[in-house]
Design an enzyme around this catalytic site. Structure first.
Site, PDB file in Angstrom:
ATOM      1  N   CYS A 101       0.531  -1.302  -0.096  1.00  0.00           N
ATOM      2  CA  CYS A 101       0.347  -0.195   0.174  1.00  0.00           C
ATOM      3  C   CYS A 101       0.822   0.847   0.112  1.00  0.00           C
ATOM      4  O   CYS A 101       0.572   2.349  -0.364  1.00  0.00           O
ATOM      5  CB  CYS A 101      -0.937   0.294   1.110  1.00  0.00           C
ATOM      6  SG  CYS A 101      -2.134  -1.315   1.304  1.00  0.00           S
ATOM      7  N   HIS A 119      -3.331   7.265   2.345  1.00  0.00           N
ATOM      8  CA  HIS A 119      -4.168   5.780   1.995  1.00  0.00           C
ATOM      9  C   HIS A 119      -4.976   5.434   2.442  1.00  0.00           C
ATOM     10  O   HIS A 119      -6.052   5.313   3.894  1.00  0.00           O
ATOM     11  CB  HIS A 119      -3.072   5.364   2.212  1.00  0.00           C
ATOM     12  CG  HIS A 119      -2.896   3.079   1.427  1.00  0.00           C
ATOM     13  ND1 HIS A 119      -4.230   2.941   0.557  1.00  0.00           N
ATOM     14  CD2 HIS A 119      -3.533   2.698   3.163  1.00  0.00           C
ATOM     15  CE1 HIS A 119      -5.017   1.030   0.964  1.00  0.00           C
ATOM     16  NE2 HIS A 119      -4.017   1.513   1.751  1.00  0.00           N
ATOM     17  N   ASN A 174      -9.789  -0.059  -0.605  1.00  0.00           N
ATOM     18  CA  ASN A 174      -8.657   0.024  -0.202  1.00  0.00           C
ATOM     19  C   ASN A 174      -7.965  -0.684  -1.732  1.00  0.00           C
ATOM     20  O   ASN A 174      -8.046  -1.437  -1.577  1.00  0.00           O
ATOM     21  CB  ASN A 174      -8.402  -0.409   1.368  1.00  0.00           C
ATOM     22  CG  ASN A 174      -6.818  -0.668   1.445  1.00  0.00           C
ATOM     23  OD1 ASN A 174      -6.418  -0.999   0.942  1.00  0.00           O
ATOM     24  ND2 ASN A 174      -6.490  -1.546   2.089  1.00  0.00           N
TER      25      ASN A 174
HETATM   26  N1  COA Z   1     -18.447  -9.110   8.074  1.00  0.00           N
HETATM   27  C1  COA Z   1     -19.281  -9.706   9.307  1.00  0.00           C
HETATM   28  N2  COA Z   1     -18.859  -9.792  10.568  1.00  0.00           N
HETATM   29  C2  COA Z   1     -17.367 -10.240  10.469  1.00  0.00           C
HETATM   30  C3  COA Z   1     -16.935  -9.935   9.285  1.00  0.00           C
HETATM   31  C4  COA Z   1     -18.153  -9.322   8.082  1.00  0.00           C
HETATM   32  N3  COA Z   1     -17.043  -8.886   7.000  1.00  0.00           N
HETATM   33  N4  COA Z   1     -15.452  -9.714   9.157  1.00  0.00           N
HETATM   34  C5  COA Z   1     -15.526 -10.335  10.646  1.00  0.00           C
HETATM   35  N5  COA Z   1     -16.617 -10.736  11.009  1.00  0.00           N
HETATM   36  C6  COA Z   1     -16.931 -10.934  12.895  1.00  0.00           C
HETATM   37  C7  COA Z   1     -15.606 -12.048  12.777  1.00  0.00           C
HETATM   38  O1  COA Z   1     -15.653 -13.121  12.838  1.00  0.00           O
HETATM   39  C8  COA Z   1     -15.731 -11.785  14.755  1.00  0.00           C
HETATM   40  O2  COA Z   1     -16.844 -12.115  15.267  1.00  0.00           O
HETATM   41  P1  COA Z   1     -16.477 -12.872  16.495  1.00  0.00           P
HETATM   42  O3  COA Z   1     -16.738 -11.586  17.401  1.00  0.00           O
HETATM   43  O4  COA Z   1     -18.238 -13.313  16.662  1.00  0.00           O
HETATM   44  O5  COA Z   1     -15.742 -13.991  16.806  1.00  0.00           O
HETATM   45  C9  COA Z   1     -16.102  -9.775  14.682  1.00  0.00           C
HETATM   46  O6  COA Z   1     -16.995  -9.673  13.233  1.00  0.00           O
HETATM   47  C10 COA Z   1     -15.174  -8.884  14.788  1.00  0.00           C
HETATM   48  O7  COA Z   1     -14.026  -8.839  14.060  1.00  0.00           O
HETATM   49  P2  COA Z   1     -12.709  -8.784  14.553  1.00  0.00           P
HETATM   50  O8  COA Z   1     -11.382  -9.350  13.504  1.00  0.00           O
HETATM   51  O9  COA Z   1     -12.183  -8.811  16.157  1.00  0.00           O
HETATM   52  O10 COA Z   1     -12.853  -6.927  14.400  1.00  0.00           O
HETATM   53  P3  COA Z   1     -12.870  -5.960  14.371  1.00  0.00           P
HETATM   54  O11 COA Z   1     -13.084  -4.997  14.899  1.00  0.00           O
HETATM   55  O12 COA Z   1     -10.872  -5.837  14.648  1.00  0.00           O
HETATM   56  O13 COA Z   1     -12.418  -4.762  12.897  1.00  0.00           O
HETATM   57  C11 COA Z   1     -11.070  -4.750  10.871  1.00  0.00           C
HETATM   58  C12 COA Z   1     -11.952  -5.837  11.821  1.00  0.00           C
HETATM   59  C13 COA Z   1     -10.441  -5.213   9.388  1.00  0.00           C
HETATM   60  C14 COA Z   1     -12.275  -3.288  10.265  1.00  0.00           C
HETATM   61  C15 COA Z   1     -10.337  -3.810  11.652  1.00  0.00           C
HETATM   62  O14 COA Z   1      -9.451  -5.041  12.504  1.00  0.00           O
HETATM   63  C16 COA Z   1      -9.220  -3.351  11.012  1.00  0.00           C
HETATM   64  O15 COA Z   1     -10.104  -2.069  10.286  1.00  0.00           O
HETATM   65  N6  COA Z   1      -8.116  -3.264  10.523  1.00  0.00           N
HETATM   66  C17 COA Z   1      -6.611  -2.561   9.302  1.00  0.00           C
HETATM   67  C18 COA Z   1      -7.620  -3.235   8.197  1.00  0.00           C
HETATM   68  C19 COA Z   1      -6.454  -2.536   7.695  1.00  0.00           C
HETATM   69  O16 COA Z   1      -6.643  -1.496   7.365  1.00  0.00           O
HETATM   70  N7  COA Z   1      -5.919  -3.132   6.653  1.00  0.00           N
HETATM   71  C20 COA Z   1      -4.829  -2.579   5.587  1.00  0.00           C
HETATM   72  C21 COA Z   1      -4.683  -1.939   5.750  1.00  0.00           C
HETATM   73  S1  COA Z   1      -3.330  -1.280   4.199  1.00  0.00           S
END
Ligand code: COA
Length: 320
Positions: free
Chosen positions: A111, A247, A277
């Site tokens: 990225c 980004h 993204n």
């Molecule tokens: N739809 C519905 N539920 C979903 C899901 C989706 N697309 N993806 C994950 N979940 C669920 C998980 O299974 C989990 O369920 P559980 O509590 O029953 O186990 C719950 O949602 C929470 O998951 P979690 O991974 O802890 O969510 P989070 O609050 O950390 O959010 C992201 C996930 C990816 C949105 C967050 O971590 C994030 O934005 N990270 C940065 C990622 C990024 O920007 N990467 C690129 C950088 S270049």
């Protein structure tokens, strides 16, 4: 000698995929995706390719800059999803536009790819080697997603963005970049299958695999620190910056960076709502959207910042 952006262009695939569309093929919802990321829809390729979108973006940027392909002496593409391992996407662009005087190559910095490519062009300009560059970020991330992993595949999109950069009296005022390979596996994608008959096939996942919370923590600490460094180097305060073009990974990352820098969120333009993204392509695509809306005026001070896989990051302050 500084690096000035004199033209921009971009290309998105035709097909729009909304959060509701995704909820028909996996267990997710518009509410989950929008509230955690700010993403409403993304564009995904059907017929389009990384090189094809890049060529369109490059042509738009050249037209916007008013230059011919023969004037380009450098083409650098930040990408992790080229159509071929070789030739590079940059060489494919060179062939399609007939930039026969150019040296062309790709950079893999995920990225941050566009930021690393821009800095590489800047280094060539400062060394007096080249004067005019096409710098792109281009991705078809849809082909490396695990479409059974709802926590990653809903975040990403496809597209290409391009700028024409030229050695000039003003432009890039300060630049900062870094890498932390020690944390590389928090956002990883193994390369193609190994075809060597003597090697046992690896069990590592073949598609993008991400520890979202680790990436989130990395972004909200590294990006404000990187931006503060370039502001210091340029002798500018955050309140003197007209736009912070970050980004486009996640609205919550952008809000957190704004808060840590004590800058109003309205100075952080957004394209992630309609693009998702797009890794290396997100900064140049947003820059082009703003340029075409006439929002970028000569003399404005703009911060660009990219961050992601590697881990890598890069920020710049530029005068438009
Ligand atoms: N739809 C519905 N539920 C979903 C899901 C989706 N697309 N993806 C994950 N979940 C669920 C998980 O299974 C989990 O369920 P559980 O509590 O029953 O186990 C719950 O949602 C929470 O998951 P979690 O991974 O802890 O969510 P989070 O609050 O950390 O959010 C992201 C996930 C990816 C949105 C967050 O971590 C994030 O934005 N990270 C940065 C990622 C990024 O920007 N990467 C690129 C950088 S270049």
């Amino acid at each position: 000698m500084k690096t000035r952006i004199i033209g921009t262009g971009s290309c998105l695939p035709e097909t729009i995929v909304t959060n509701d569309d995704l909820s028909k093929i996996m267990d997710t919802s518009d509410e989950w995706i929008s509230s955690r990321t700010g993403i409403k829809e993304r564009r995904l390729v059907k017929e389009e390719t990384t090189a094809g979108m890049s060529v369109q973006a490059a042509r738009m940027a050249m037209e916007n800059a008013g230059i011919s392909p023969q004037e380009i002496d450098l083409i650098i593409v930040g990408t992790i999803t080229g159509d071929y391992l070789t030739p590079s996407t940059a060489c494919e662009i060179q062939a399609a536009i007939g930039a026969k005087n150019a040296v062309a190559f790709d950079i893999n910095a995920a990225c941050s790819g566009f930021m690393f490519a821009l800095h590489t062009a800047d280094a060539y300009f400062k060394a007096g080697i080249y004067k005019t560059a096409l710098v792109l970020g281009a991705e078809t991330l849809s082909k490396i997603m695990d479409w059974n992993d709802r926590s990653t595949c809903v975040l990403f999109g496809d597209g290409a963005g391009a700028v024409v950069a030229r050695a000039d009296e003003t432009g890039l005022l300060a630049y900062e970049q870094g890498s932390d390979g020690m944390k590389g596996k928090v956002l990883a994608c193994r390369d193609r299958r190994n075809n060597n008959p003597l090697v046992q096939e690896s069990k590592e996942p073949e598609y993008v695999h991400m520890d979202g919370q680790e990436v989130y923590k990395f972004a909200v600490t590294t990006v404000p620190a990187s931006i503060r460094k370039v502001l210091d180097e340029a002798g500018l305060k955050a309140e003197e910056i007209d736009y912070f073009i970050l980004h486009q990974a996640n609205i919550r990352i952008i809000q957190s960076v704004a808060k840590r820098l004590k800058v109003a969120e309205d100075r952080f333009p957004i394209s992630l709502d309609h693009c998702g993204n797009i890794s290396a392509a997100s900064v140049p695509i947003l820059l082009d959207e703003m340029n075409r809306k006439g929002l970028l005026k000569q003399g404005m001070k703009i911060v660009l910042s990219g961050f992601g896989g590697g881990l890598t990051w890069g920020s710049a302050v530029l005068e438009w």
